[in-house]
Design an enzyme around this catalytic site. Structure first.
Site, mmCIF file in Angstrom:
data_model
loop_
_atom_site.group_PDB
_atom_site.id
_atom_site.type_symbol
_atom_site.label_atom_id
_atom_site.label_comp_id
_atom_site.label_asym_id
_atom_site.label_seq_id
_atom_site.Cartn_x
_atom_site.Cartn_y
_atom_site.Cartn_z
ATOM 1 N N LYS A 64 123.321 23.192 49.218
ATOM 2 C CA LYS A 64 123.140 21.780 48.838
ATOM 3 C C LYS A 64 123.935 21.475 47.573
ATOM 4 O O LYS A 64 124.574 20.422 47.462
ATOM 5 C CB LYS A 64 121.645 21.483 48.631
ATOM 6 C CG LYS A 64 120.864 21.466 49.940
ATOM 7 C CD LYS A 64 119.350 21.485 49.779
ATOM 8 C CE LYS A 64 118.702 21.601 51.168
ATOM 9 N NZ LYS A 64 117.261 21.795 51.159
ATOM 10 N N GLN A 73 112.304 22.161 47.259
ATOM 11 C CA GLN A 73 112.623 23.031 48.388
ATOM 12 C C GLN A 73 111.361 23.656 48.978
ATOM 13 O O GLN A 73 110.488 24.134 48.257
ATOM 14 C CB GLN A 73 113.600 24.131 47.909
ATOM 15 C CG GLN A 73 114.119 25.041 49.003
ATOM 16 C CD GLN A 73 115.036 24.339 50.009
ATOM 17 O OE1 GLN A 73 115.659 23.327 49.713
ATOM 18 N NE2 GLN A 73 115.126 24.880 51.197
ATOM 19 N N ASP A 99 114.638 13.631 50.891
ATOM 20 C CA ASP A 99 114.249 14.394 52.082
ATOM 21 C C ASP A 99 113.683 13.465 53.165
ATOM 22 O O ASP A 99 113.603 13.847 54.327
ATOM 23 C CB ASP A 99 113.137 15.399 51.725
ATOM 24 C CG ASP A 99 113.644 16.828 51.566
ATOM 25 O OD1 ASP A 99 114.655 17.178 52.202
ATOM 26 O OD2 ASP A 99 113.012 17.578 50.814
#
Ligand code: GUN
Length: 283
Positions: free
Chosen positions: A53, A97, A120
């Site tokens: 990422k 995460q 997200d």
């Protein structure tokens, strides 16, 4: 004739090119998109995902900050960190995460992130918009990436029969909603661990999206000749090799198939970059 192997990496790179132009434009207007990733603990797979990422941020010109929290962080500590980032105007996107080790409630964390910074797309407000057919919010990255892949291949989605294998909050459920939404217009069957006649449902489907996390579950005799098979799974076999949810033999039957790695994974990251740019634009 075997399936076309869909090059998710190449499609993602072309999307990232467009994103980097958007980032440059926005920066000229005085806003520099900034993504903050929080990682709790030392899970090696999560470390790799987070590094990927960050690399994508570099390619797109998006500023990225990694916050590393210790394995034994409490839920309160994680929520405090999210809260401080919510109120930091220099931060446009926040991602915690998964998996988070210990007793931290991931749903509570997803709900604590400001919906405007929820890159997200897991906040109940963003998932709720999806249910209402409103695509103006931040969309979950993996399902959004899958839709882009299908569109890129010129797959006819209107009226297509799609089987979504798996009903997770992150992939299966939002994937099903997106496929069935107005404008996409597929007809969706959600298949899960209690579903009867899974093979038959798959064999009747024009699109099979495998997101169960069960290595090589989908076999070639489950697939209608010419179908589009998307492999969202990524696990390791006992021998340590990466394996998707789709048996490689399926490539002999399917019309299109996404590889693991190099299929859905890079598309997910490209959608994360796009969400970060969108969040910065709307800030
Ligand atoms: N872990 C594996 N995939 C993801 C993802 O898309 N988002 C977050 N936050 N964690 C993950």
């Amino acid at each position: 004739m075997g399936a076309v192997i869909v090059d998710g990496k190449a499609i993602a790179l072309s999307i990232e090119k467009t994103i980097s132009q958007g980032v440059t434009q926005l920066a000229s207007e005085g806003v520099s998109p900034h993504l903050v990733v929080i990682i709790v603990g030392e899970d090696p797979a999560s470390r790799v995902y987070v590094r990927n990422k960050q690399r994508a941020c570099e390619r797109c010109g998006i500023e990225s900050t990694l916050i590393e929290m210790s394995e034994d962080s409490t839920q309160e500590e994680v929520l405090d960190m999210v809260e401080s980032l919510n109120s930091d105007d220099s931060v446009h996107g926040i991602l915690v995460q998964s998996p988070i080790p210990g007793d931290v409630d991931e749903l509570a964390v997803a709900s604590a992130i400001s919906p405007r910074k929820d890159v997200d797309g897991f906040h109940p407000a963003n998932l709720g918009r999806l249910v209402q057919g409103d695509s103006s919010g931040l969309m979950p990255c993996t399902p959004a990436g899958v839709i882009r892949m299908l569109e890129h291949s010129g797959m006819e989605l209107v009226g297509a029969k799609a089987a979504v294998l798996g009903r997770s909050r992150i992939v299966g459920m939002p994937m099903s909603l997106m496929l069935a939404s107005k404008g996409v217009d597929a007809t969706v069957t959600i298949v899960h661990s209690r579903t009867h006649d899974v093979e038959l449902i798959c064999r009747e489907s024009d699109i099979v999206i495998a997101a169960m996390g069960r290595p090589h579950l989908v076999k070639s005799d489950w697939v209608k000749p010419g179908a589009y098979v998307v492999d969202v799974g990524i696990s390791r076999t006992d021998g340590g090799e990466l394996a998707g949810d789709v048996d490689p033999q399926v490539a002999k039957v399917a019309g299109w198939m996404t590889p693991v790695p190099g299929g859905v994974g890079p598309m997910t990251i490209a959608m994360l970059m796009e969400n970060t740019l969108t969040a910065a634009r709307q800030s």
